[in-house]
Design a protein around this motif. Structure first.
Motif, short mmCIF file in Angstrom:
data_model
loop_
_atom_site.label_atom_id
_atom_site.label_comp_id
_atom_site.label_asym_id
_atom_site.label_seq_id
_atom_site.Cartn_x
_atom_site.Cartn_y
_atom_site.Cartn_z
N TRP A 1 -5.52 11.73 19.26
CA TRP A 1 -4.33 12.21 19.95
C TRP A 1 -4.46 13.70 20.18
CZ3 TRP A 1 -1.48 8.54 21.84
CH2 TRP A 1 -1.22 7.35 21.14
N VAL A 2 -4.08 14.14 21.35
CA VAL A 2 -4.00 15.57 21.65
C VAL A 2 -2.53 15.90 21.87
CG1 VAL A 2 -4.77 17.46 23.13
CG2 VAL A 2 -6.29 15.51 22.70
N PHE A 3 -1.95 16.60 20.91
CA PHE A 3 -0.55 16.98 20.99
C PHE A 3 -0.42 18.46 21.30
CE2 PHE A 3 -0.47 13.44 17.81
CZ PHE A 3 0.25 12.52 18.58
N LYS A 4 0.65 18.81 21.97
CA LYS A 4 0.92 20.21 22.29
C LYS A 4 2.17 20.66 21.55
CE LYS A 4 1.90 23.37 26.13
NZ LYS A 4 2.13 23.49 27.58
N LYS A 5 2.07 21.83 20.92
CA LYS A 5 3.25 22.43 20.31
C LYS A 5 4.07 23.08 21.41
CE LYS A 5 4.63 25.64 16.63
NZ LYS A 5 4.14 26.47 15.49
N PRO A 6 5.35 22.81 21.50
CA PRO A 6 6.17 23.36 22.60
C PRO A 6 6.00 24.87 22.73
CG PRO A 6 7.43 21.75 21.37
CD PRO A 6 6.14 21.95 20.60
N LEU B 1 -5.33 18.42 17.67
CA LEU B 1 -6.18 17.25 17.87
C LEU B 1 -6.16 16.42 16.59
CD1 LEU B 1 -7.10 19.36 20.03
CD2 LEU B 1 -9.37 18.35 19.87
N VAL B 2 -5.61 15.22 16.68
CA VAL B 2 -5.40 14.38 15.49
C VAL B 2 -6.18 13.08 15.63
CG1 VAL B 2 -3.69 13.28 14.02
CG2 VAL B 2 -3.07 15.35 15.29
N LYS B 3 -7.07 12.81 14.69
CA LYS B 3 -7.86 11.58 14.71
C LYS B 3 -7.24 10.57 13.74
CE LYS B 3 -11.58 9.54 16.38
NZ LYS B 3 -12.91 9.74 15.80
N CYS B 4 -7.08 9.35 14.19
CA CYS B 4 -6.53 8.31 13.33
C CYS B 4 -7.09 6.95 13.76
CB CYS B 4 -5.00 8.30 13.37
SG CYS B 4 -4.28 8.44 15.01
N MET B 5 -6.86 5.96 12.91
CA MET B 5 -7.46 4.64 13.13
C MET B 5 -6.62 3.57 12.46
SD MET B 5 -11.37 3.52 12.24
CE MET B 5 -12.01 1.91 12.74
N ASP B 6 -6.39 2.47 13.14
CA ASP B 6 -5.73 1.33 12.53
C ASP B 6 -6.67 0.67 11.52
OD1 ASP B 6 -3.72 1.95 14.31
OD2 ASP B 6 -4.22 0.34 15.71
N TYR B 7 -6.11 -0.01 10.52
CA TYR B 7 -6.95 -0.65 9.53
C TYR B 7 -6.19 -1.82 8.91
CZ TYR B 7 -4.14 2.04 6.17
OH TYR B 7 -3.11 2.58 5.44
N VAL B 8 -6.89 -2.65 8.18
CA VAL B 8 -6.30 -3.79 7.49
C VAL B 8 -6.22 -3.48 6.01
CG1 VAL B 8 -6.57 -6.22 6.90
CG2 VAL B 8 -7.10 -5.45 9.22
N SER B 9 -5.06 -3.70 5.43
CA SER B 9 -4.87 -3.51 3.99
C SER B 9 -4.06 -4.68 3.44
CB SER B 9 -4.13 -2.19 3.73
OG SER B 9 -3.87 -2.02 2.34
N SER B 10 -4.57 -5.29 2.38
CA SER B 10 -3.92 -6.44 1.75
C SER B 10 -3.61 -7.53 2.76
CB SER B 10 -2.64 -5.99 1.03
OG SER B 10 -2.93 -5.06 0.02
N GLY B 11 -4.52 -7.74 3.70
CA GLY B 11 -4.39 -8.81 4.66
C GLY B 11 -3.46 -8.52 5.82
N ALA B 12 -2.93 -7.29 5.92
CA ALA B 12 -2.00 -6.95 7.00
C ALA B 12 -2.53 -5.78 7.80
CB ALA B 12 -0.63 -6.60 6.43
N LEU C 1 8.37 15.47 14.61
CA LEU C 1 7.98 16.88 14.65
C LEU C 1 8.20 17.54 16.00
CD1 LEU C 1 4.66 16.74 12.58
CD2 LEU C 1 6.91 17.52 11.83
N GLY C 2 8.54 16.74 17.02
CA GLY C 2 8.83 17.32 18.33
C GLY C 2 7.62 17.82 19.08
N LEU C 3 6.44 17.32 18.76
CA LEU C 3 5.25 17.68 19.52
C LEU C 3 5.22 16.90 20.83
CD1 LEU C 3 2.62 17.69 16.62
CD2 LEU C 3 3.78 19.66 17.62
N GLN C 4 4.51 17.43 21.81
CA GLN C 4 4.41 16.79 23.11
C GLN C 4 3.04 16.12 23.26
OE1 GLN C 4 4.97 20.21 25.60
NE2 GLN C 4 7.15 20.39 25.17
N LEU C 5 3.04 14.89 23.75
CA LEU C 5 1.77 14.21 23.98
C LEU C 5 1.06 14.84 25.16
CD1 LEU C 5 -0.24 11.93 23.41
CD2 LEU C 5 1.12 10.46 24.93
N HIS C 6 -0.18 15.25 24.94
CA HIS C 6 -0.98 15.87 26.00
C HIS C 6 -2.08 14.95 26.51
CE1 HIS C 6 -2.34 19.37 28.30
NE2 HIS C 6 -3.58 19.09 27.92
#
Length: 229
Positions: free
Chosen positions: A220-225, A153-164, A180-185
Motif C-alpha cells: 500500500w502507498v498511503f499519503k499523509k494529508p 509504503l506499507v507491505k502486508c500479506m493475508d495468511y491462514v491461522s488456525s484454519g481461518a 488514521l486518516g491517511l489517503q490511498l495513493h
C-alpha cells in the motif's frame, strides 16, 4: 519489469523480489533521490539490494549481525521499537513499513522464529488480533514520522491461522484510511513463489490443502494529508 527505460509502462507484474519492486517504486517517483527516507523494518535489508538511495536514509536494524551498511548518508538505529521510536514528528518524506505478517500461534515452527528475528521480536504476538494491534501501532508511528504530504509504503500479506483466512491487507487499509486518516495513493501487488509444502502431517497422515495459498503480498502507498514538497 526492468527500469531500463523511463517511458516503459509500470503495470501489474510478477516482480522477482521486493528489491525489483522498489526499483519501480522509485521510477514512479514515490521515493525521490533527495527524499529523507526511513526504513522502520530493515530486517536484512533485502529491499535495498538493487536500489541504493542517495539521499538521507535511516535504517532501523534490530537483528544482530544484519545491520545496514554504514555510509555517509545512512543513520543506523538499533534496539528501537517501531511502535514508539522516540523520534520527532514530520522528519521523513518517505516511510517504509514492512512489519511481520504471520501470527506465531501456539506452536514453534522451523521458519517463524527466524522470520520474527528479522524484526527484533523476542516475544512475537501469538494471535492475529494481537499481531494486527501490534502492527497498527507501528503504522501510527509511521504517520507520526512522515512529513505532511509524504508517502508511507506499507507491505502486508493475508495468511491462514488456525484454519481461518486472516485478511491482513484489508485490515491495514482500514487502519490507515479510516482510523488514521491517511489517503490511498497506490497499490502494488507482489506475486511470489508459494514454495514447497509438507505432504504429510506430524502424525503421518496425508496433508490436505483447504485454503488457496496466499503467495502474493500487497504494497500500500498511503499519503499523509498535506502538500508534498
Amino acid at each position: 519489469m526492468t527500469t531500463s527505460s523511463f517511458h516503459e509502462i509500470c503495470a501489474a507484474t510478477a516482480w522477482h523480489t521486493n528489491a525489483d519492486m522498489i526499483e519501480d517504486v522509485v521510477r514512479l517517483g514515490y521515493i525521490r533521490p533527495t527524499d529523507a527516507v526511513i526504513d522502520m523494518t530493515w530486517g536484512r535489508g533485502k529491499w535495498w539490494t538493487k536500489y541504493t538511495h542517495p539521499g538521507p536514509f535511516t535504517a532501523m536494524c534490530n537483528e544482530k549481525g544484519h545491520q545496514a551498511t554504514p555510509a555517509d548518508n545512512v543513520t543506523v538505529l538499533t534496539n528501537t521499537d517501531f511502535r514508539e521510536t522516540g523520534l520527532p514528528p514530520d522528519l521523513f518524506d518517505a516511510v517504509i513499513f514492512d512489519p511481520p505478517y504471520v501470527a506465531k500461534g501456539g506452536r514453534e515452527t522451523s521458519t517463524i522464529p527466524d522470520f520474527n528475528g528479522r524484526y527484533g521480536l523476542d516475544d512475537a504476538p501469538r494471535t492475529p488480533l494481537q499481531l494486527h494491534n501490534y502492527n497498527a501501532c507501528g503504522l501510527a508511528e509511521a504517520k507520526h514520522l512522515c512529513k505532511p504530504g509524504g508517502l508511507i509504503l506499507v507491505k502486508c500479506m493475508d495468511y491462514v491461522s488456525s484454519g481461518a483466512l486472516q485478511p491482513a491487507s484489508t485490515w491495514m487499509y482500514y487502519e490507515a484510511t479510516t482510523m488514521l486518516g491517511l489517503q490511498l495513493h497506490d497499490r502494488l501487488i507482489h506475486v511470489g513463489s508459494p514454495g514447497p509444502q509438507p505432504k504429510v502431517n506430524l502424525d503421518g497422515t496425508t496433508r490436505r490443502q483447504v485454503h488457496a495459498r496466499s503467495n502474493h503480498s500487497t504494497l500500500w502507498v498511503f499519503k499523509k494529508p498535506g502538500r508534498r514538497k
